[in-house]
Design a protein around this motif. Sequence first.
Motif, PDB file in Angstrom:
ATOM      1  N   ALA A 120       0.827  -1.207   0.000  1.00 33.88           N
ATOM      2  CA  ALA A 120       0.000   0.000   0.000  1.00 33.88           C
ATOM      3  C   ALA A 120       0.860   1.255   0.000  1.00 33.88           C
ATOM      4  O   ALA A 120       0.380   2.355  -0.251  1.00 33.88           O
ATOM      5  CB  ALA A 120      -0.904  -0.005   1.223  1.00 33.88           C
ATOM      6  N   LEU A 121       2.181   1.071   0.304  1.00 34.28           N
ATOM      7  CA  LEU A 121       3.054   2.238   0.426  1.00 34.28           C
ATOM      8  C   LEU A 121       3.357   2.884  -0.913  1.00 34.28           C
ATOM      9  O   LEU A 121       3.519   4.093  -0.994  1.00 34.28           O
ATOM     10  CB  LEU A 121       4.370   1.820   1.100  1.00 34.28           C
ATOM     11  CG  LEU A 121       4.265   1.503   2.580  1.00 34.28           C
ATOM     12  CD1 LEU A 121       5.574   0.933   3.087  1.00 34.28           C
ATOM     13  CD2 LEU A 121       3.905   2.753   3.364  1.00 34.28           C
ATOM     14  N   VAL A 122       3.440   2.047  -1.980  1.00 34.89           N
ATOM     15  CA  VAL A 122       3.833   2.599  -3.286  1.00 34.89           C
ATOM     16  C   VAL A 122       2.828   3.649  -3.780  1.00 34.89           C
ATOM     17  O   VAL A 122       3.221   4.779  -4.095  1.00 34.89           O
ATOM     18  CB  VAL A 122       4.035   1.464  -4.306  1.00 34.89           C
ATOM     19  CG1 VAL A 122       4.404   2.034  -5.669  1.00 34.89           C
ATOM     20  CG2 VAL A 122       5.121   0.507  -3.827  1.00 34.89           C
ATOM     21  N   PRO A 123       1.510   3.316  -3.819  1.00 37.90           N
ATOM     22  CA  PRO A 123       0.560   4.361  -4.223  1.00 37.90           C
ATOM     23  C   PRO A 123       0.508   5.518  -3.242  1.00 37.90           C
ATOM     24  O   PRO A 123       0.297   6.680  -3.651  1.00 37.90           O
ATOM     25  CB  PRO A 123      -0.786   3.633  -4.280  1.00 37.90           C
ATOM     26  CG  PRO A 123      -0.582   2.298  -3.709  1.00 37.90           C
ATOM     27  CD  PRO A 123       0.862   2.012  -3.670  1.00 37.90           C
ATOM     28  N   ASP A 127       1.027   9.291  -4.358  1.00 37.93           N
ATOM     29  CA  ASP A 127      -0.010  10.284  -4.066  1.00 37.93           C
ATOM     30  C   ASP A 127       0.575  11.585  -3.542  1.00 37.93           C
ATOM     31  O   ASP A 127       0.121  12.674  -3.892  1.00 37.93           O
ATOM     32  CB  ASP A 127      -0.945   9.723  -2.979  1.00 37.93           C
ATOM     33  CG  ASP A 127      -2.268   9.317  -3.580  1.00 37.93           C
ATOM     34  OD1 ASP A 127      -2.329   9.271  -4.823  1.00 37.93           O
ATOM     35  OD2 ASP A 127      -3.210   9.058  -2.812  1.00 37.93           O
ATOM     36  N   GLN A 128       1.559  11.450  -2.664  1.00 39.49           N
ATOM     37  CA  GLN A 128       2.081  12.615  -1.950  1.00 39.49           C
ATOM     38  C   GLN A 128       3.279  13.248  -2.630  1.00 39.49           C
ATOM     39  O   GLN A 128       3.829  14.225  -2.124  1.00 39.49           O
ATOM     40  CB  GLN A 128       2.487  12.204  -0.527  1.00 39.49           C
ATOM     41  CG  GLN A 128       1.354  11.654   0.301  1.00 39.49           C
ATOM     42  CD  GLN A 128       0.360  12.744   0.678  1.00 39.49           C
ATOM     43  OE1 GLN A 128       0.761  13.845   1.013  1.00 39.49           O
ATOM     44  NE2 GLN A 128      -0.925  12.447   0.577  1.00 39.49           N
ATOM     45  N   MET A 129       3.728  12.682  -3.785  1.00 38.12           N
ATOM     46  CA  MET A 129       4.947  13.176  -4.431  1.00 38.12           C
ATOM     47  C   MET A 129       4.884  14.679  -4.700  1.00 38.12           C
ATOM     48  O   MET A 129       5.882  15.388  -4.554  1.00 38.12           O
ATOM     49  CB  MET A 129       5.191  12.439  -5.751  1.00 38.12           C
ATOM     50  CG  MET A 129       5.968  11.140  -5.621  1.00 38.12           C
ATOM     51  SD  MET A 129       7.497  11.307  -4.719  1.00 38.12           S
ATOM     52  CE  MET A 129       8.485  12.187  -5.946  1.00 38.12           C
ATOM     53  N   ALA A 130       3.720  15.165  -5.086  1.00 40.51           N
ATOM     54  CA  ALA A 130       3.607  16.586  -5.455  1.00 40.51           C
ATOM     55  C   ALA A 130       3.980  17.478  -4.281  1.00 40.51           C
ATOM     56  O   ALA A 130       4.550  18.560  -4.466  1.00 40.51           O
ATOM     57  CB  ALA A 130       2.197  16.883  -5.924  1.00 40.51           C
ATOM     58  N   GLN A 131       3.658  17.027  -3.049  1.00 35.96           N
ATOM     59  CA  GLN A 131       3.952  17.860  -1.879  1.00 35.96           C
ATOM     60  C   GLN A 131       5.375  17.708  -1.361  1.00 35.96           C
ATOM     61  O   GLN A 131       5.800  18.462  -0.494  1.00 35.96           O
ATOM     62  CB  GLN A 131       2.991  17.500  -0.730  1.00 35.96           C
ATOM     63  CG  GLN A 131       1.661  18.211  -0.818  1.00 35.96           C
ATOM     64  CD  GLN A 131       0.601  17.254  -1.299  1.00 35.96           C
ATOM     65  OE1 GLN A 131       0.340  16.247  -0.654  1.00 35.96           O
ATOM     66  NE2 GLN A 131      -0.003  17.543  -2.439  1.00 35.96           N
ATOM     67  N   SER A 132       6.105  16.691  -1.874  1.00 36.51           N
ATOM     68  CA  SER A 132       7.389  16.367  -1.252  1.00 36.51           C
ATOM     69  C   SER A 132       8.466  17.400  -1.590  1.00 36.51           C
ATOM     70  O   SER A 132       9.446  17.517  -0.875  1.00 36.51           O
ATOM     71  CB  SER A 132       7.853  14.986  -1.700  1.00 36.51           C
ATOM     72  OG  SER A 132       8.214  15.027  -3.058  1.00 36.51           O
ATOM     73  N   SER A 144      11.691  13.509   3.199  1.00 35.92           N
ATOM     74  CA  SER A 144      10.452  14.216   3.460  1.00 35.92           C
ATOM     75  C   SER A 144       9.532  13.374   4.347  1.00 35.92           C
ATOM     76  O   SER A 144       9.237  13.744   5.469  1.00 35.92           O
ATOM     77  CB  SER A 144       9.773  14.551   2.132  1.00 35.92           C
ATOM     78  OG  SER A 144       8.672  15.378   2.352  1.00 35.92           O
ATOM     79  N   PHE A 145       9.114  12.203   3.827  1.00 32.31           N
ATOM     80  CA  PHE A 145       8.150  11.400   4.582  1.00 32.31           C
ATOM     81  C   PHE A 145       8.786  10.739   5.799  1.00 32.31           C
ATOM     82  O   PHE A 145       8.177  10.610   6.845  1.00 32.31           O
ATOM     83  CB  PHE A 145       7.549  10.317   3.677  1.00 32.31           C
ATOM     84  CG  PHE A 145       7.007  10.856   2.382  1.00 32.31           C
ATOM     85  CD1 PHE A 145       6.398  12.104   2.330  1.00 32.31           C
ATOM     86  CD2 PHE A 145       7.127  10.130   1.212  1.00 32.31           C
ATOM     87  CE1 PHE A 145       5.903  12.608   1.141  1.00 32.31           C
ATOM     88  CE2 PHE A 145       6.637  10.626   0.015  1.00 32.31           C
ATOM     89  CZ  PHE A 145       6.022  11.866  -0.018  1.00 32.31           C
TER      90      PHE A 145
END
Lengths: 305, 109
Positions: A120-123, A127-132, A144-145
């Motif tokens: 489940a971590l890959v999606p 999903d959050q790449m834009a904010q990273s 970042s995460f």
Amino acid sequence: MSLHEWMLDGTLGLLVLILAVAVLHVRSLYISIVLFIAFGLLLALIWARLGAPDLALAEAAIGAGLTGTLLLAAYGRVSERRRKAEEPLDWHAGPALLLSLIIAVILMRAVWPLPDLDSALVPAVADQMAQSGVGHPVTAVLLSFRAWDTLLELLVLLLAFMAVRQLLPSLPRQPEAWPLLQAWSRLLAPLSVLIGGYLLWRGSADPGGAFQAGALLAAGAILLRLTGLLPALGWHHFWIRALILGGCMVFLAIGVAGYWLGTGFLGYADGWAGPLILLIEVFATLSIATTLTLLVIGETREVRE
Amino acid sequence: MGMTVITPLLYWLSWIFLLLSAGFFIAGTVGMLRFPDIYSRLHAVTKADTLGLGLLVIGLSLRADDLYSVGIMILIWLLVMGSGATACQLLARYGRESEGDTEADDVAS
């Protein structure tokens, strides 16, 4: 997969297993170290074949290159008598074997579900790449995460360095460097700066990053030090202390600033993630490079006085 | 028009260089394993590095898509040649300084 790919992967897998056994069972400590370096390089190739260039780079730079150098440096400090001594299989072997088996079982349980790639971590990461603030998923996870993990890694490196300093390793006197080696390291050291800087810069969008860049910079510095082109370095130099502590300090300062500004510890304010990550990576690279250099070449006696 | 003739020609020409390179690598490896002393072994292994890799670079350059990758391969070749020559000198000097000692080590390996 085609036949020649099977042949290549099969040969790599077989070779790495043979090397692993040889590293453990070869009689001479020196040959064992050399084989370990070859093992690391093959492992890097395997990571590259598996489509994990980040791990391949890290394994080649740190696993094979740097660990190999550290082992060789340690070998130089081991007395002649202990190099020859063969460790017979004694009662230590039983518990060690049991511990290895337990770790192997735990690792197997962790690795077994990987091939189906349904994590489940890959999606979640995608999903959050834009904010990273960065374009490369591995860098986004590391800085970042899960920045907390990377900060702890830097602290572990710092602690390891402090521990080694306490042991006051005495260095054998360095032999006079040959002119040929000096000339070659004059050429290689700028290259290591160039490639290290490139890896650091690329880390935000592609495989690369602080640890790989730091290891390359350290390689250049170690070469220069071993050939006598760089003066003796030591903890008592203010800038050496600043460089080593700088990585953790900048990281912590940015983390605390996030807390203060309301984005939480190690949270980056909107729009600032990219530049802040780059800042952390630059200081982390310099800190890693300096620490690794001092770990390998140590501080000579004269410097400590 | 010209390209359609030249491309397959280059492809087959590259095979010649690739096979020659493989020959040098195999010969160098066999030499390193079978030659009697450290100097002739170094001779064998550095020949494999320089000539084998050089021929490999030529062979791969003939099939490369652009000049950029050709340039990178040539730079890699130069780097490997330089480090190979330096390492060879260092090992040969070490061998000369500890004659006898290294011989025993080499045989054990």
